[in-house]
Enzyme design. Sequence first.
Site, PDB file in Angstrom:
ATOM      1  N   GLU A 325       0.811  -1.077   0.164  1.00 55.16           N
ATOM      2  CA  GLU A 325      -0.373  -0.461  -0.053  1.00 55.16           C
ATOM      3  C   GLU A 325       0.939   1.053  -0.142  1.00 55.16           C
ATOM      4  O   GLU A 325       1.124   2.162   1.517  1.00 55.16           O
ATOM      5  CB  GLU A 325      -0.930   0.181   0.974  1.00 55.16           C
ATOM      6  CG  GLU A 325      -2.098  -1.581   1.500  1.00 55.16           C
ATOM      7  CD  GLU A 325      -2.042  -1.356   2.904  1.00 55.16           C
ATOM      8  OE1 GLU A 325      -3.239  -1.494   2.695  1.00 55.16           O
ATOM      9  OE2 GLU A 325      -1.102  -0.438   4.047  1.00 55.16           O
ATOM     10  N   PRO A 326       1.702   1.380  -1.154  1.00 58.09           N
ATOM     11  CA  PRO A 326       2.684   2.343  -0.948  1.00 58.09           C
ATOM     12  C   PRO A 326       2.260   4.142  -1.486  1.00 58.09           C
ATOM     13  O   PRO A 326       0.691   3.861  -2.156  1.00 58.09           O
ATOM     14  CB  PRO A 326       3.595   2.718  -2.318  1.00 58.09           C
ATOM     15  CG  PRO A 326       2.150   2.088  -3.067  1.00 58.09           C
ATOM     16  CD  PRO A 326       2.026   0.638  -2.319  1.00 58.09           C
ATOM     17  N   ARG A 365       4.604  19.799   7.071  1.00 60.53           N
ATOM     18  CA  ARG A 365       4.807  19.198   8.212  1.00 60.53           C
ATOM     19  C   ARG A 365       6.242  18.959   8.608  1.00 60.53           C
ATOM     20  O   ARG A 365       6.817  18.688   9.018  1.00 60.53           O
ATOM     21  CB  ARG A 365       5.409  18.092   6.606  1.00 60.53           C
ATOM     22  CG  ARG A 365       4.550  17.431   6.066  1.00 60.53           C
ATOM     23  CD  ARG A 365       4.764  16.348   4.786  1.00 60.53           C
ATOM     24  NE  ARG A 365       5.183  14.679   5.441  1.00 60.53           N
ATOM     25  CZ  ARG A 365       7.021  15.164   5.588  1.00 60.53           C
ATOM     26  NH1 ARG A 365       6.991  15.619   4.974  1.00 60.53           N
ATOM     27  NH2 ARG A 365       7.448  13.769   5.723  1.00 60.53           N
ATOM     28  N   CYS A 396       0.009  33.484  11.140  1.00 59.56           N
ATOM     29  CA  CYS A 396       0.410  34.319  12.268  1.00 59.56           C
ATOM     30  C   CYS A 396       0.775  33.044  13.784  1.00 59.56           C
ATOM     31  O   CYS A 396      -0.511  32.535  14.429  1.00 59.56           O
ATOM     32  CB  CYS A 396      -1.068  34.918  13.182  1.00 59.56           C
ATOM     33  SG  CYS A 396      -0.843  36.253  12.214  1.00 59.56           S
ATOM     34  N   GLU A 397       1.416  32.458  13.393  1.00 61.65           N
ATOM     35  CA  GLU A 397       2.287  31.176  14.043  1.00 61.65           C
ATOM     36  C   GLU A 397       3.919  31.368  13.911  1.00 61.65           C
ATOM     37  O   GLU A 397       4.160  31.027  12.619  1.00 61.65           O
ATOM     38  CB  GLU A 397       1.792  30.113  13.734  1.00 61.65           C
ATOM     39  CG  GLU A 397       2.143  28.748  14.365  1.00 61.65           C
ATOM     40  CD  GLU A 397       1.263  28.680  15.284  1.00 61.65           C
ATOM     41  OE1 GLU A 397      -0.075  28.883  15.536  1.00 61.65           O
ATOM     42  OE2 GLU A 397       1.835  28.174  16.290  1.00 61.65           O
ATOM     43  N   TYR A 425       1.457  13.884   1.562  1.00 62.77           N
ATOM     44  CA  TYR A 425       1.032  14.618   2.825  1.00 62.77           C
ATOM     45  C   TYR A 425       0.943  15.980   2.582  1.00 62.77           C
ATOM     46  O   TYR A 425       1.622  16.561   3.962  1.00 62.77           O
ATOM     47  CB  TYR A 425       1.640  13.652   3.901  1.00 62.77           C
ATOM     48  CG  TYR A 425       1.217  12.395   3.512  1.00 62.77           C
ATOM     49  CD1 TYR A 425      -0.033  11.916   4.002  1.00 62.77           C
ATOM     50  CD2 TYR A 425       3.422  11.615   3.846  1.00 62.77           C
ATOM     51  CE1 TYR A 425      -0.427  10.151   3.782  1.00 62.77           C
ATOM     52  CE2 TYR A 425       1.904   9.839   3.199  1.00 62.77           C
ATOM     53  CZ  TYR A 425       0.905   9.757   3.552  1.00 62.77           C
ATOM     54  OH  TYR A 425       0.606   8.286   3.658  1.00 62.77           O
TER      55      TYR A 425
HETATM   56  C1  LIG Z   1      -0.463   5.182   5.986  1.00 66.16           C
HETATM   57  C2  LIG Z   1      -1.013   4.674   5.021  1.00 66.16           C
HETATM   58  C3  LIG Z   1       0.073   3.948   4.701  1.00 66.16           C
HETATM   59  C4  LIG Z   1       1.002   4.081   3.337  1.00 66.16           C
HETATM   60  O1  LIG Z   1       1.793   5.090   3.832  1.00 66.16           O
HETATM   61  P1  LIG Z   1       3.856   5.566   2.438  1.00 66.16           P
HETATM   62  O2  LIG Z   1       4.089   5.497   3.796  1.00 66.16           O
HETATM   63  O3  LIG Z   1       2.652   6.859   2.093  1.00 66.16           O
HETATM   64  O4  LIG Z   1       4.160   5.395   1.892  1.00 66.16           O
HETATM   65  C5  LIG Z   1      -0.699   2.802   4.003  1.00 66.16           C
HETATM   66  N1  LIG Z   1      -1.328   1.051   4.676  1.00 66.16           N
HETATM   67  C6  LIG Z   1      -1.565   2.178   6.542  1.00 66.16           C
HETATM   68  C7  LIG Z   1      -2.212   0.846   6.193  1.00 66.16           C
HETATM   69  C8  LIG Z   1      -1.296   3.700   6.168  1.00 66.16           C
HETATM   70  O5  LIG Z   1      -2.022   3.581   7.788  1.00 66.16           O
END
Ligand SMILES: *Cc1c(COP(=O)(O)O)cnc(C)c1O
Length: 471
Positions: A325-326, A365, A396-397, A425
Amino acid sequence: MRTQTQEQEWTAPAGAPQAQHPSRAPAEDATRAAGEIRLRGTMRIGPEGHLWIGGCDTVDLARRFGTPLFVYDEALIRAQIRAFHEAFRETGLAYEIAYAAKAFCTVAMCQLAAEEGLAVDAVSGGELLTALRAGVEPRRIHLHGNNKSQAELELAVRSGIGYIIVDNFVELEMLDAVARDAGVTVDVLLRVAPGVEAHTHEYISTGQQDSKFGFDWENGQAREAIRRLGAHLGLRCIGLHSHIGSQIFDAAGFVTAIERVTELYAEGVALGLPFRVLNVGGGFGIRYTAEDDPEPIRRQIHTIADAVRSAFSASGLPLPEVAVEPGRSIVGEAGTTLYTVGTHKVIPGVRNYVSVDGGMTDNPRLALYGARYEAALANRVNEAPDGVWAVAGKCCESGDMLIWDASLPDPRPGDVLAVFCTGAYNYSMASHYNRNPNPAVVFVRDGEATVVVERETWEDLLRLDRPLRRG
Ligand SMILES: *Cc1c(COP(=O)(O)O)cnc(C)c1O
């Protein structure tokens, strides 16, 4: 004249769109001085000393679409995705790559992900709806989250998404009820907290039980959840999930997690559960600055595949479909934020501040994690830096900073500042602090710029406001 350093680690797979490389200067890491520019993807420096991305002059983009502006290099996103596919194809395993939409979730991005053969991970009703509107096949959408609402579960079940990653015992009951009410059987994965947490090049395999996500591996909750699944007639558990962190630089943490989760997988199979998916999550690291040195995707995927093969063969299990899950690694380096330089304040012997027309509202970030970025003046890319500038936002921070130490030629009002590697992000974490509207987003490719999210207006910010009623 500045030297131009080409990204060395990024290797486009065969068939990927080729970046239009400028003539390469020798790019030994050791010779990289502050102020050098890492040209990623299709970035190049035009003859007038402007930064170009996707065949478009960024100074022109800033003029046409205004600033702050998110510019995404479409060819680089596609190349990153193809690198994942290619690596998996080499392993010979059945696989699925799901884009973690939270990194940057818009209709156009979900369309692109689907076009490139990715599934899409959503973590909320809003992300789920975005993927659906983008035309992503429901079967190729997954839903995550540690506190999914009834409405979110109902939307997911009604839409017939591929699977839901169940995070805890409360959700197990809730989802079972939703599925029975709908008269369907819902495919789920169980999220296991494997007691491994990885960030950048470190991973810690003890003490990481303390997480809000998933069923705990160490104290037996995950085992208990697997045992209870038989009683949930609305649910069909087709596999297990783990996610060990983000901005991971090497795959060692994945290996430990895979070994632990495989033990549970074997127990589920022994109980007769129809397991076929092992989802190892995302978190593949990217290169924000010259100090970041992630292992190439290909090597990390091969390490994961080897770990799965050896754990599964040791347990005598048939090989699963491996899912990853990238998020960050798909879009992070492809995004560049353009700002217009405004005021500056020089405090002799202390610090030089230069302010831009965005800030923590479009990139929180640094404020959140102390994240580091590199930047350049897009209209004067060839000019050597004169000094170190702290790049501040307009909120304003005092913590509203983008970069503490950018080497730049003396910035002048009206210059265009490009901050690199802002694709993940940033837009998705944008806020309206100080009632700043969210920037526009453009995708650039082969000289064409397409607005994929319009800039908000001040009026948009007032859209949901209602006057106070008296009497
Ligand atoms: C955030 C997240 C991702 C993706 O993470 P990356 O660092 O953006 O690759 C994949 N799976 C789960 C469950 C997440 O919480």
